[in-house]
Structures are given as structure tokens and as C-alpha cells.
Scaffold this active site. Structure first.
Site, PDB file in Angstrom:
ATOM      1  N   ASP A 156       0.849  -1.199   0.000  1.00 49.76           N
ATOM      2  CA  ASP A 156       0.000   0.000   0.000  1.00 49.76           C
ATOM      3  C   ASP A 156       0.886   1.251   0.000  1.00 49.76           C
ATOM      4  OD1 ASP A 156      -2.400   1.425   0.189  1.00 49.76           O
ATOM      5  OD2 ASP A 156      -2.367   1.439   2.385  1.00 49.76           O
ATOM      6  N   HIS A 157       0.609   2.169  -0.902  1.00 53.79           N
ATOM      7  CA  HIS A 157       1.338   3.451  -0.974  1.00 53.79           C
ATOM      8  C   HIS A 157       2.858   3.294  -1.037  1.00 53.79           C
ATOM      9  CE1 HIS A 157      -2.138   6.090  -0.493  1.00 53.79           C
ATOM     10  NE2 HIS A 157      -2.590   5.233   0.397  1.00 53.79           N
TER      11      HIS A 157
ATOM     12  N   HIS B  58      -7.815  10.134   3.639  1.00 48.97           N
ATOM     13  CA  HIS B  58      -7.420   9.136   4.636  1.00 48.97           C
ATOM     14  C   HIS B  58      -7.813   9.578   6.059  1.00 48.97           C
ATOM     15  CE1 HIS B  58      -4.448   7.999   1.398  1.00 48.97           C
ATOM     16  NE2 HIS B  58      -4.993   6.848   1.698  1.00 48.97           N
TER      17      HIS B  58
ATOM     18  N   ASP C 200      -8.733   1.055   6.276  1.00 51.41           N
ATOM     19  CA  ASP C 200      -7.776   0.899   7.371  1.00 51.41           C
ATOM     20  C   ASP C 200      -8.343   1.522   8.653  1.00 51.41           C
ATOM     21  OD1 ASP C 200      -5.598   0.520   8.971  1.00 51.41           O
ATOM     22  OD2 ASP C 200      -4.269   1.890   7.919  1.00 51.41           O
TER      23      ASP C 200
ATOM     24  N   ARG D 191      -4.494 -11.423  25.886  1.00 54.45           N
ATOM     25  CA  ARG D 191      -5.487 -12.179  25.099  1.00 54.45           C
ATOM     26  C   ARG D 191      -6.905 -11.738  25.416  1.00 54.45           C
ATOM     27  NH1 ARG D 191      -3.061 -17.896  26.913  1.00 54.45           N
ATOM     28  NH2 ARG D 191      -3.234 -16.717  28.852  1.00 54.45           N
TER      29      ARG D 191
HETATM   30  P1  13P Z   1      -9.014   5.012   5.427  1.00 49.62           P
HETATM   31  O1  13P Z   1      -8.134   5.864   6.278  1.00 49.62           O
HETATM   32  O2  13P Z   1     -10.251   5.734   5.010  1.00 49.62           O
HETATM   33  O3  13P Z   1      -9.301   3.691   6.049  1.00 49.62           O
HETATM   34  O4  13P Z   1      -8.192   4.711   4.053  1.00 49.62           O
HETATM   35  C1  13P Z   1      -7.228   3.702   4.022  1.00 49.62           C
HETATM   36  C2  13P Z   1      -6.415   3.723   2.777  1.00 49.62           C
HETATM   37  O5  13P Z   1      -6.696   4.389   1.802  1.00 49.62           O
HETATM   38  C3  13P Z   1      -5.216   2.864   2.755  1.00 49.62           C
HETATM   39  O6  13P Z   1      -4.478   3.026   1.599  1.00 49.62           O
HETATM   40  O1  G3H Z   2      -3.289   5.164   3.645  1.00 51.13           O
HETATM   41  C1  G3H Z   2      -2.581   4.818   4.567  1.00 51.13           C
HETATM   42  C2  G3H Z   2      -2.950   3.613   5.334  1.00 51.13           C
HETATM   43  O2  G3H Z   2      -4.029   3.863   6.192  1.00 51.13           O
HETATM   44  C3  G3H Z   2      -1.739   3.075   6.057  1.00 51.13           C
HETATM   45  O3  G3H Z   2      -1.407   3.893   7.121  1.00 51.13           O
HETATM   46  O4  G3H Z   2       1.002   4.414   6.783  1.00 51.13           O
HETATM   47  O5  G3H Z   2      -0.077   4.555   9.056  1.00 51.13           O
HETATM   48  O6  G3H Z   2       0.335   2.321   7.984  1.00 51.13           O
HETATM   49  P1  G3H Z   2       0.055   3.800   7.774  1.00 51.13           P
HETATM   50 ZN    ZN Z   3      -4.578   5.008   0.818  1.00 51.68          ZN
END
Ligand code: 13P
Ligand code: G3H
Ligand code: ZN
Length: 311
Positions: A82-83, A182, A259, A284
Site C-alpha cells: 500500500d502506498h 485518509h 484501514d 489475550r
Molecule cells: P481510510 O483511512 O479511510 O481507512 O483509508 C485507508 C487507505 O486508503 C489505505 O491506503
Molecule cells: O493510507 C494509509 C494507510 O491507512 C496506512 O497507514 O502508513 O499509518 O500504515 P500507515
Molecule cells: Zn490510501
């Protein structure tokens, strides 16, 4: 089974539903998501950010996902970066067995975005890995919605440019900016609104091509309230209304990124467990309920996305 996203997206596009792409950071999250997908018979994308790799060590996340696939061998799972911020991290993910990567050069000037995306596409395709890219920029932490900010045509995805971008880069799916952002504070300056006309134009211009929606958490009030009730401080948290997500899923959006909703569900439930049983010190006893909250939340999301009984 490990898959790339091609077949998933083709079926989702034709069926008018979307695949949930859920961020994973630890064992409980992986388990909660996979239990839900098993129950609802849903293919899934488990996505790992740079931050997740730094938090958990990439090896642990890969092994957790492999374990989940061994437990649920018939669930199609794409392991996605992701990203991805640059070629090096995309390369590391591809070499590490990810079936899909995102190169996010959306903050760069257009030509530089093309150059960086193409570089990753060339490397990925040679190894049988698919690539998501992004054109346009989400508001929120990237840009201020208010006066003086860059809200407007400039950051939303331009449909004509999207066609050229896909042709020139060869990317396999495209993240578009139509008003999502986000995190847990979306639409801070007014009512939730997505640019569905623009989405329709993009879908028409790129007929049959899979689009991706980032920032698609709905920031479920139940969990925001739970966080706040038990000592959290999340004033005015707001997400994308779920009917908008369902609508986008029928309009060429094949991948919906979630996320924040997982974070909120886990945090709410853990805060509640701490408050109700202050004598407990067995992890747990709070991570278990958090995993169960993830499972239930993902089941709900799969229904919103129309991604049920697709295995
Ligand atoms: P949200 O913050 O809306 O859950 O988006 C997550 C996201 O785009 C991860 O790449
Ligand atoms: O778009 C970003 C995702 O929510 C991931 O977030 O970089 O904090 O892991 P993070
Ligand atoms: Zn994203």
C-alpha cells in the site's frame, strides 16, 4: 491461495461489486479479516504499508499471511504493498513475494508520476506482479480543504489525463481522487460529498478498467462513540457514508481501501475491555475481543461492497 488482482478485478467489474483491501499490521488483524472472508466466501486484498513493514518487520507479516492462507486455502488472497513511496520499496515487495504493489507518486508532477510508475510497472510485469498507481491527490492530510488550500480541479483526477496516464504507464489499476481522504476526519468543512459525475466520466473513458478508492472508511459511529465513552478523544470524526461506497462499487471501483475502520474497531473494544476489567493484564483478554471486532466489521464491509459468495 495467493493470487494477483487481475482475475479478482475482472470478476468484480463485471459483477458490479468491489474487493475490500484491508491494511494489516499484526496477527489479530490478519486473523479477523480472514475469518470474515472465509465466512462470507470473499476474495480479499491484504495490504501492507511502509509503516506496517517498519512496525512489524516485513517477514512477520508475510509469514502471518502465509499461515492464514494455509488455514483458508480456498480464499483468493492478494498480498499488496500500500502506498509504495519509491522504486526501491516496490522492488523489495516484489522480490519478497507480494503479488501486487502500489507506486504512489501522486504528489510528484505529472511527468514524474508517469516516469516513476512506468519504472515500477516494467520491473513488476517482468516478474508477473501487478501495479496500482495514483493520479490526483486526496484531500485531508495531503491537502487542506479550506481557503488557500488546493481543493478543486487540480487535485481531483482528470478523466482525460487518466486515460493518457494508463496508456503511458501500463499500470493495472488506478487510484482516483473524487473527494475521499485518509483517516477518521473526512469532510471536515461540510456534508460528505463525492464527485460521482467525475467518477462516471473516468469509468466511461477507461471502460472495463479497474479503479481504486482510497480513504474509504466510513468511520462507523458505534466505534467512535465507544472510543470516546471509554476515555478516547475523537471529536467530530466522520467518514464516507456507506451508501456512497456501495454506489462507487457499481461504477468501476474494484478495490476499496479500508484501514481506519479497523483501527477504530480495535481501539474502541480495547478501551472498553480496559475500562470494564481494570484488574486484567492478560493481553489475550483484550486482543481477542479486538480480533472479533475486526471480524464483525469486515463481514459488514463485505456486505456493503457486495463482495459476498464470490468464491
Ligand atoms: P481510510 O483511512 O479511510 O481507512 O483509508 C485507508 C487507505 O486508503 C489505505 O491506503
Ligand atoms: O493510507 C494509509 C494507510 O491507512 C496506512 O497507514 O502508513 O499509518 O500504515 P500507515
Ligand atoms: Zn490510501
Amino acid at each position: 491461495m495467493f493470487v494477483d488482482t487481475k482475475d479478482m478485478f475482472k470478476k468484480a467489474y463485471e459483477g458490479g461489486y468491489a474487493i475490500g483491501a484491508f491494511n494489516v499490521n499484526n496477527m489479530e488483524i490478519v486473523q479477523g479479516i480472514m475469518q470474515a472472508c472465509n465466512e462470507k466466501r470473499s476474495p480479499v486484498i491484504l495490504q501492507i504499508s511502509k509503516g506496517a513493514r517498519e512496525y512489524a518487520n516485513p517477514l512477520y507479516l508475510t509469514r502471518l499471511i502465509e499461515a492464514a492462507m494455509e488455514e483458508f486455502p480456498d480464499i483468493p488472497v492478494a498480498m499488496h504493498l500500500d502506498h509504495g513511496p519509491d522504486f526501491e520499496l516496490c522492488k523489495a515487495a516484489i522480490d519478497g513475494g507480494y503479488t501486487s504493489v502500489m507506486i504512489d507518486a501522486s504528489h510528484d508532477p505529472y511527468e514524474e508520476n508517469i516516469r516513476k510508475t512506468k519504472e515500477v510497472v516494467d520491473y513488476a510485469h517482468a516478474k508477473g506482479v501487478v501495479v496500482e498507481a495514483e493520479l490526483g491527490q486526496l484531500i485531508g492530510e495531503q491537502f487542506d480543504e479550506g481557503e488557500g488550500g488546493k481543493m478543486g480541479e487540480g487535485i481531483y483526477t482528470d478523466p482525460k489525463q487518466a486515460v493518457e496516464f494508463v496508456e503511458r504507464t501500463g499500470c493495472d489499476s488506478l487510484a482516483v481522487a473524487i473527494g475521499t481522504s485518509h483517516g477518521a476526519y473526512k469532510f471536515t468543512k461540510g456534508e460528505p460529498k463525492l464527485d460521482f459525475e467525475r467518477l462516471e466520466e473516468i469509468t466511461k473513458a477507461l471502460a472495463g478498467y479497474p479503479l481504486v478508492l482510497h480513504g474509504a472508511s466510513s468511520v462507523i459511529p458505534e466505534f467512535v462513540e465507544m472510543c470516546n465513552q471509554y476515555g478516547g478523544h475523537l471529536p467530530n470524526a466522520k467518514g464516507v457514508p456507506e451508501e456512497m461506497i456501495s454506489r462507487a462499487a457499481k461504477m468501476g471501483v474494484c478495490k476499496v481501501n479500508i484501514d481506519s475502520d479497523i483501527r477504530l474497531a480495535m481501539t474502541g473494544v480495547i478501551r472498553k475491555a480496559f475500562a470494564e476489567k481494570p484488574e486484567n493484564f492478560d493481553p489475550r483478554k483484550y486482543l481477542g475481543p479486538a480480533r472479533e471486532a475486526v471480524r464483525q466489521m469486515v463481514i459488514h464491509k463485505l456486505e456493503i461492497l457486495g463482495n459476498v459468495n464470490h468464491i
